[in-house]
Design a protein around this motif. Structure first.
Motif, PDB file in Angstrom:
ATOM      1  N   ARG A 165       0.816  -1.220   0.000  1.00  0.00           N
ATOM      2  CA  ARG A 165       0.000   0.000   0.000  1.00  0.00           C
ATOM      3  C   ARG A 165       0.848   1.267   0.000  1.00  0.00           C
ATOM      4  NH1 ARG A 165      -3.153  -2.573   4.077  1.00  0.00           N
ATOM      5  NH2 ARG A 165      -2.059  -1.280   5.614  1.00  0.00           N
ATOM      6  N   LEU A 166       2.081   1.160   0.465  1.00  0.00           N
ATOM      7  CA  LEU A 166       2.894   2.354   0.698  1.00  0.00           C
ATOM      8  C   LEU A 166       3.066   3.240  -0.540  1.00  0.00           C
ATOM      9  CD1 LEU A 166       4.557   3.955   2.739  1.00  0.00           C
ATOM     10  CD2 LEU A 166       6.531   2.547   2.120  1.00  0.00           C
ATOM     11  N   PRO A 167       3.407   2.695  -1.718  1.00  0.00           N
ATOM     12  CA  PRO A 167       3.570   3.591  -2.876  1.00  0.00           C
ATOM     13  C   PRO A 167       2.308   4.368  -3.221  1.00  0.00           C
ATOM     14  CG  PRO A 167       4.587   1.460  -3.324  1.00  0.00           C
ATOM     15  CD  PRO A 167       3.792   1.300  -2.062  1.00  0.00           C
ATOM     16  N   GLU A 168       1.140   3.742  -3.145  1.00  0.00           N
ATOM     17  CA  GLU A 168      -0.112   4.438  -3.442  1.00  0.00           C
ATOM     18  C   GLU A 168      -0.401   5.500  -2.391  1.00  0.00           C
ATOM     19  OE1 GLU A 168      -2.007   4.374  -5.971  1.00  0.00           O
ATOM     20  OE2 GLU A 168      -1.558   2.521  -7.073  1.00  0.00           O
ATOM     21  N   THR A 169      -0.109   5.183  -1.127  1.00  0.00           N
ATOM     22  CA  THR A 169      -0.317   6.169  -0.062  1.00  0.00           C
ATOM     23  C   THR A 169       0.570   7.383  -0.272  1.00  0.00           C
ATOM     24  OG1 THR A 169      -0.881   4.406   1.504  1.00  0.00           O
ATOM     25  CG2 THR A 169      -0.252   6.534   2.430  1.00  0.00           C
ATOM     26  N   ARG A 173      -0.878  11.259  -1.157  1.00  0.00           N
ATOM     27  CA  ARG A 173      -0.585  12.419  -0.306  1.00  0.00           C
ATOM     28  C   ARG A 173       0.211  13.473  -1.071  1.00  0.00           C
ATOM     29  NH1 ARG A 173       0.902   9.756   5.653  1.00  0.00           N
ATOM     30  NH2 ARG A 173      -1.014   8.526   5.841  1.00  0.00           N
ATOM     31  N   LEU A 174       1.160  13.031  -1.887  1.00  0.00           N
ATOM     32  CA  LEU A 174       1.976  13.969  -2.642  1.00  0.00           C
ATOM     33  C   LEU A 174       1.130  14.772  -3.626  1.00  0.00           C
ATOM     34  CD1 LEU A 174       4.825  15.012  -3.505  1.00  0.00           C
ATOM     35  CD2 LEU A 174       4.849  13.134  -5.166  1.00  0.00           C
ATOM     36  N   THR A 182       2.910  13.413   3.704  1.00  0.00           N
ATOM     37  CA  THR A 182       3.889  12.699   2.892  1.00  0.00           C
ATOM     38  C   THR A 182       5.176  12.479   3.677  1.00  0.00           C
ATOM     39  OG1 THR A 182       2.987  13.737   0.888  1.00  0.00           O
ATOM     40  CG2 THR A 182       5.150  12.702   0.715  1.00  0.00           C
ATOM     41  N   VAL A 183       5.673  13.526   4.308  1.00  0.00           N
ATOM     42  CA  VAL A 183       6.924  13.434   5.059  1.00  0.00           C
ATOM     43  C   VAL A 183       6.784  12.486   6.246  1.00  0.00           C
ATOM     44  CG1 VAL A 183       8.578  14.767   6.434  1.00  0.00           C
ATOM     45  CG2 VAL A 183       7.673  15.721   4.310  1.00  0.00           C
ATOM     46  N   LEU A 207      13.919  16.571   2.888  1.00  0.00           N
ATOM     47  CA  LEU A 207      12.857  15.896   2.154  1.00  0.00           C
ATOM     48  C   LEU A 207      11.610  16.760   2.073  1.00  0.00           C
ATOM     49  CD1 LEU A 207      11.748  13.366   0.774  1.00  0.00           C
ATOM     50  CD2 LEU A 207      11.095  12.512   3.030  1.00  0.00           C
ATOM     51  N   ARG A 208      11.297  17.474   3.150  1.00  0.00           N
ATOM     52  CA  ARG A 208      10.107  18.330   3.169  1.00  0.00           C
ATOM     53  C   ARG A 208      10.159  19.364   2.027  1.00  0.00           C
ATOM     54  NH1 ARG A 208      10.354  19.268   7.930  1.00  0.00           N
ATOM     55  NH2 ARG A 208       8.664  17.966   8.756  1.00  0.00           N
ATOM     56  N   GLU A 209      11.306  19.970   1.839  1.00  0.00           N
ATOM     57  CA  GLU A 209      11.448  20.965   0.770  1.00  0.00           C
ATOM     58  C   GLU A 209      11.269  20.314  -0.600  1.00  0.00           C
ATOM     59  OE1 GLU A 209      14.747  24.142  -0.966  1.00  0.00           O
ATOM     60  OE2 GLU A 209      15.087  23.134   0.963  1.00  0.00           O
ATOM     61  N   HIS A 210      11.822  19.106  -0.761  1.00  0.00           N
ATOM     62  CA  HIS A 210      11.689  18.378  -2.025  1.00  0.00           C
ATOM     63  C   HIS A 210      10.228  18.020  -2.296  1.00  0.00           C
ATOM     64  CE1 HIS A 210      12.893  15.630  -5.251  1.00  0.00           C
ATOM     65  NE2 HIS A 210      12.093  14.727  -4.713  1.00  0.00           N
TER      66      HIS A 210
END
Length: 297
Positions: A165-169, A173-174, A182-183, A207-210
């Motif tokens: 499920r992780l990639p879809e989640t 969110r992204l 997302t972060v 990562l947050r900025e990305h």
């Protein structure tokens, strides 16, 4: 370093030789001291003698591989393919069942075995493969009586379900603009490489900025079928992404995500090369239905 095109030719030749059952041809692609792990989580082995035993057992089932996509890293050495393989149930099926990777047959033994996997190769300066990793887990094995109607495990463990499920989640969110959500999927010391050989981020602040730059409608992506690993630490996903900021770009990629025991991402590696990048409008490619390639006679 080897060029992207050369590495992709090596990956395609690898799948062709697997389908042809050409063990000697496969060994010729590998450095004498090459390390391999198939599947990831089963333990690494090394050298041509171990490779010969591995590929001889594979060839005995008469596999036919369908390569859904091949992408290159920008690090000058990696190439990844997303592959579906169909073979006879024997000899590997009973071995997998004995290890608990497949449910033992009740009644008639299945005739066919299907495996969804991601093949990661590291190609050295000589052009020979120095490291091979095949990512697949228990949910990526399926059996069939006639080669058309394949079924996988009746139940998945909570860990297996969470990994898949992780990639879809993450994508939901992204693309929904939920930066903090997302972060929150990642550990504090997350290492994020996208692309491998290009961007390297460490920690949640970076990562947050990305994520902010790619959120709120700036990224549109179609994900393929995820595959995992036998140790429950990896999920690998094929993606076809459209990025609209700072320019209209399309990227074909394969991402390897390492997950810790608590379920947080600790190392994300996005593989895509310059040859996997196109500029300007282009339609996204939906994931094909799982193919059942014909086995060689």
């Amino acid at each position: 370093m080897t060029g992207e095109r050369a590495r992709k030719r090596t990956a395609r030749e690898h799948s062709r030789l697997v389908t042809a059952g050409d063990v000697d041809g496969l060994l010729a692609l590998y450095a004498p001291d090459a390390v391999f792990e198939d599947p990831v989580g089963s333990g690494a082995r090394q050298g041509h003698e171990a490779l010969r035993a591995h590929f001889t057992a594979t060839a005995a089932g008469g596999p036919a591989e369908t390569v859904e996509d091949t992408v290159a890293g920008q690090d000058g050495c990696h190439v990844l393919s997303r592959i579906t393989s169909v073979s006879g149930y024997r000899p590997l099926g009973p071995r997998y069942a004995a290890r608990g990777w497949l449910a033992p047959p009740h009644g008639a033994e299945p005739a066919f075995l299907r495996r969804h996997y991601a093949l990661q190769l590291r190609v050295g300066p000589s052009g020979l493969i120095e490291d091979m990793r095949a990512y697949w887990g228990r949910p990526d094995l399926e059996v069939s009586a006639d080669g058309t109607d394949f079924t996988g495990p009746a139940r998945l463990t909570p860990r297996e379900e969470a990994l898949r499920r992780l990639p879809e989640t993450y994508l939901a969110r992204l693309t929904g603009g939920d930066v903090e959500g997302t972060v929150a999927l990642f550990a504090e010391d997350i290492v994020f490489e996208d692309p491998v050989g290009g961007i390297l981020l460490r920690g949640k602040d970076a990562l947050r900025e990305h994520v902010f730059r790619g959120s709120a409608g700036k990224v549109h992506e179609v994900l393929g079928r995820p595959v995992s690993s036998m140790d429950g630490r990896f999920v690998v996903i094929r993606g076809d992404a459209r990025v609209r900021v700072p320019a209209d770009m399309r990227m074909r990629m394969i991402t390897v995500c390492e997950i810790d025991d608590a379920g947080f991402g600790v190392h994300i590696r996005g593989y895509w090369g310059l040859g996997d990048l196109t500029m300007g409008p282009a339609p996204l490619t939906p994931e094909p239905s799982s193919p059942a390639p014909e086995r060689p006679a």
